[in-house]
Design an enzyme around this catalytic site. Structure first.
Site, mmCIF file in Angstrom:
data_model
loop_
_atom_site.group_PDB
_atom_site.id
_atom_site.type_symbol
_atom_site.label_atom_id
_atom_site.label_comp_id
_atom_site.label_asym_id
_atom_site.label_seq_id
_atom_site.Cartn_x
_atom_site.Cartn_y
_atom_site.Cartn_z
ATOM 1 C CG ASP A 12 1.058 -0.221 1.487
ATOM 2 O OD1 ASP A 12 1.970 -0.499 2.283
ATOM 3 O OD2 ASP A 12 1.007 -0.699 0.337
ATOM 4 C CB SER A 13 4.824 1.990 0.310
ATOM 5 O OG SER A 13 4.611 0.626 0.017
ATOM 6 C CB CYS A 75 2.864 0.052 5.209
ATOM 7 S SG CYS A 75 4.550 -0.013 4.593
ATOM 8 C CD GLU A 154 2.972 -0.707 -5.919
ATOM 9 O OE1 GLU A 154 2.555 0.149 -6.711
ATOM 10 O OE2 GLU A 154 2.516 -0.841 -4.765
ATOM 11 C CB CYS A 187 5.516 -7.318 2.483
ATOM 12 S SG CYS A 187 5.363 -6.011 1.240
ATOM 13 C CG HIS A 189 3.090 -4.665 -2.147
ATOM 14 N ND1 HIS A 189 3.189 -3.737 -1.144
ATOM 15 C CD2 HIS A 189 2.975 -3.961 -3.298
ATOM 16 C CE1 HIS A 189 3.157 -2.522 -1.671
ATOM 17 N NE2 HIS A 189 3.026 -2.629 -2.974
HETATM 18 N N1 DGL Z 1 3.631 -2.998 1.455
HETATM 19 C C1 DGL Z 1 4.621 -2.539 2.330
HETATM 20 C C2 DGL Z 1 4.853 -3.455 3.504
HETATM 21 O O1 DGL Z 1 3.903 -4.043 3.971
HETATM 22 C C3 DGL Z 1 5.891 -2.006 1.785
HETATM 23 C C4 DGL Z 1 6.360 -2.397 0.451
HETATM 24 C C5 DGL Z 1 7.400 -1.422 0.006
HETATM 25 O O2 DGL Z 1 7.025 -0.285 -0.238
HETATM 26 O O3 DGL Z 1 8.585 -1.794 -0.079
HETATM 27 O O4 DGL Z 1 5.939 -3.577 3.999
#
Ligand code: DGL
Length: 274
Positions: A12-13, A75, A154, A187, A189
């Site tokens: 993931d990012s 991600c 984050e 997402c 997150h």
């Molecule tokens: N967590 C990631 C997603 O599911 C990306 C969040 C990001 O880096 O902007 O899209």
């Protein structure tokens, strides 16, 4: 012939993909995970497709050095814009999170109105809408980008702050008016602020976290491909390994708070070298 004992690469990012790793650990506890969080280059959600494809390729090259037997693109943003391209370049199975989320939402909706919250890149890609329409024509889909959620998650310290509540209320206001009954947390997150999103949307709206269905899809895939790690291979300490592209401390602290395992073996790597 792929090695059944080999780990599964998950990336993931940043920390968001840990919500998918957690689900994999719950549902297939015998498997080993090599997790990579691109903490130096997060967020991906506001970056171009070309940049995200380039980052995803670098991460996959790194994961291949770890001899992974399958890859989970944990991600949504990378799944939306890079998955189809990178899949053709690999000879091991690769899955993303979007189909899983779309499937769950389609079976959950009663009034055929589904909302999606995700990064700008994921929303603009239209992928969730295409997949949902292909699964069940006639469902109306409404998307909303919520770019500030990722830095808030984050950052960690604002998760229970009124600022986050206010931002969530403003982002979700329009979706509430659309009378959706199902909302995809598009997402990785966002499940980390699931209770807040649930409070703002109200009890009538079912929240869908694609992580659960993704782990199920991975389980079925490993079975089909005869790639399941042998029963009784053991769940010794240090089964999973973690890599990040920025400092390890904050990542470790957060990961320890949500995962059922030790995250002491986290290393920082220079992903640009791959
Ligand atoms: N967590 C990631 C997603 O599911 C990306 C969040 C990001 O880096 O902007 O899209």
């Amino acid at each position: 012939m792929a090695d059944r004992e080999a780990p599964i690469g998950v990336f993931d990012s940043g920390i968001g993909g840990l919500t998918v790793a957690r689900e994999i650990m719950r549902q297939i506890p015998n498997e080993r995970i090599v997790y990579f969080g691109d903490t130096a280059r997060v967020p991906y959600g506001s970056k171009s497709r070309d940049t995200i494809v380039k980052y995803s390729r670098q991460i996959i090259r790194f994961l291949m050095t770890q001899k992974v037997k399958a890859i989970v693109v944990a991600c949504n943003t990378a799944s939306a814009v890079a998955l189809e391209e990178i899949r053709t370049e690999l000879d091991i199975p690769v899955i993303g999170v979007i189909k899983a989320g779309a499937r769950t939402a389609v079976s959950a909706t009663r009034n055929k109105k589904i909302g999606i919250i995700a990064t700008e890149t994921t929303i603009n890609s239209g992928v969730y809408t295409h997949v949902i329409e292909a699964l069940s024509p006639g469902i109306s889909v409404v998307g909303k980008a919520c770019p500030l959620f990722v830095p808030l998650v984050e950052e960690g310290t604002f998760l229970k702050d009124p600022i986050t509540e206010e931002i969530a209320s403003r982002y979700l206001e329009g979706l509430k008016k659309e009378q959706i009954d199902t909302l995809i947390l598009g997402c990785t997150h966002y499940p980390l602020i699931r209770s807040l999103i649930g409070r703002v949307m109200g009890a009538y709206v079912t929240l869908v976290n694609p992580a659960y269905e993704t782990a199920l899809e991975l389980k079925a895939l490993l079975f089909e491909e005869k790639l399941c790690r042998a029963e009784g291979s053991g769940l010794q300490e240090g089964l999973h390994t973690f890599y990040v592209s920025d400092a390890t401390e904050k990542f470790q602290q957060f990961a320890e708070s949500i995962l059922p395992c030790s995250v002491r073996n986290t290393s920082q790597i220079n992903i640009e070298e791959y």
